[in-house]
Design a protein around this motif. Structure first.
Motif, PDB file in Angstrom:
ATOM      1  N   ASN A   1      31.881  59.141  32.311  1.00 45.21           N
ATOM      2  CA  ASN A   1      31.719  60.155  31.265  1.00 45.21           C
ATOM      3  C   ASN A   1      33.030  60.742  30.753  1.00 45.21           C
ATOM      4  N   TYR A   2      34.136  60.055  31.035  1.00 42.32           N
ATOM      5  CA  TYR A   2      35.438  60.437  30.476  1.00 42.32           C
ATOM      6  C   TYR A   2      35.973  61.745  31.076  1.00 42.32           C
ATOM      7  N   HIS A   3      37.248  62.007  30.844  1.00 42.21           N
ATOM      8  CA  HIS A   3      37.872  63.277  31.245  1.00 42.21           C
ATOM      9  C   HIS A   3      39.005  63.544  30.267  1.00 42.21           C
ATOM     10  N   GLY A   4      39.469  64.785  30.241  1.00 40.48           N
ATOM     11  CA  GLY A   4      40.435  65.167  29.216  1.00 40.48           C
ATOM     12  C   GLY A   4      41.819  65.457  29.759  1.00 40.48           C
ATOM     13  N   HIS A   5      42.791  65.400  28.871  1.00 39.89           N
ATOM     14  CA  HIS A   5      44.165  65.813  29.187  1.00 39.89           C
ATOM     15  C   HIS A   5      44.709  66.632  28.029  1.00 39.89           C
ATOM     16  N   ASN A   6      45.576  67.584  28.385  1.00 42.15           N
ATOM     17  CA  ASN A   6      46.358  68.286  27.372  1.00 42.15           C
ATOM     18  C   ASN A   6      47.707  67.575  27.302  1.00 42.15           C
ATOM     19  N   TYR A   7      47.800  66.640  26.394  1.00 36.43           N
ATOM     20  CA  TYR A   7      49.011  65.831  26.305  1.00 36.43           C
ATOM     21  C   TYR A   7      50.124  66.609  25.611  1.00 36.43           C
ATOM     22  N   VAL A   8      51.340  66.408  26.097  1.00 36.10           N
ATOM     23  CA  VAL A   8      52.522  66.955  25.421  1.00 36.10           C
ATOM     24  C   VAL A   8      53.403  65.773  25.035  1.00 36.10           C
ATOM     25  N   LEU A   9      53.693  65.694  23.754  1.00 37.39           N
ATOM     26  CA  LEU A   9      54.481  64.587  23.218  1.00 37.39           C
ATOM     27  C   LEU A   9      55.851  65.103  22.806  1.00 37.39           C
ATOM     28  N   GLU A  10      56.894  64.425  23.264  1.00 35.75           N
ATOM     29  CA  GLU A  10      58.234  64.711  22.755  1.00 35.75           C
ATOM     30  C   GLU A  10      58.683  63.502  21.942  1.00 35.75           C
ATOM     31  N   THR A  11      59.043  63.741  20.696  1.00 34.39           N
ATOM     32  CA  THR A  11      59.551  62.699  19.819  1.00 34.39           C
ATOM     33  C   THR A  11      61.037  62.949  19.596  1.00 34.39           C
ATOM     34  N   TRP A  12      61.851  62.080  20.149  1.00 31.97           N
ATOM     35  CA  TRP A  12      63.315  62.223  20.051  1.00 31.97           C
ATOM     36  C   TRP A  12      63.850  61.242  19.016  1.00 31.97           C
ATOM     37  N   LEU A  13      64.675  61.727  18.111  1.00 32.73           N
ATOM     38  CA  LEU A  13      65.343  60.873  17.131  1.00 32.73           C
ATOM     39  C   LEU A  13      66.846  60.998  17.313  1.00 32.73           C
TER      40      LEU A  13
END
Ligand code: NI
Length: 134
Positions: free
Chosen positions: A36-48
């Protein structure tokens, strides 16, 4: 010079290898395979990484970067079920590693002139990073 934009999104997923039996998936992925799935609070860092533009003083206008990340990541991923709602994960196992590569490819298409690094936190303590060599 390196600049970074931090973004958060919330998604559900279930880890599984479609080529394996239910039993093997349970054995390898444990709780992460819960049907039945589970969730995450994802944090994305995009470095340029790039040169400072002498006219603007910016590597990139971070407002422009924000808009690209919204279109490529937040709109398709946030409050979605990655396995069911995101075409890239119909058969690809949505591990942090695979999510990061998918995000990298989407952003790279929009930002070809920069050296790109994508770091994704699935929890506070577990994160992965994907970059390119020049
Ligand atoms: Ni998970």
């Amino acid at each position: 010079m390196k600049v970074c934009r931090r973004t958060t999104f919330n998604s559900a997923h279930r880890l599984l290898n479609h080529n394996w039996s239910d039993e093997k998936n349970r054995e390898v992925f444990g709780k992460c395979n819960s049907p039945n799935y589970h969730g995450h609070n994802y944090v994305l860092e995009t470095w340029l990484e790039g040169e400072i533009n002498p006219d603007t003083g910016y590597v990139i206008d971070l407002g422009i970067l924000k808009g690209i990340i919204k279109e490529e990541v937040e709109d398709p991923f946030d409050h979605k079920n990655l396995n069911l709602d995101v075409p890239e994960f119909k058969t690809l196992n949505p591990t942090a590693e695979n999510i990061t590569v998918v995000i990298f490819k989407k952003l790279k298409k929009r930002l070809p002139e920069f050296k790109l690094t994508v770091r994704l936190y699935e929890t506070q303590n577990n994160f992965v990073e994907y970059t390119e060599d020049y």
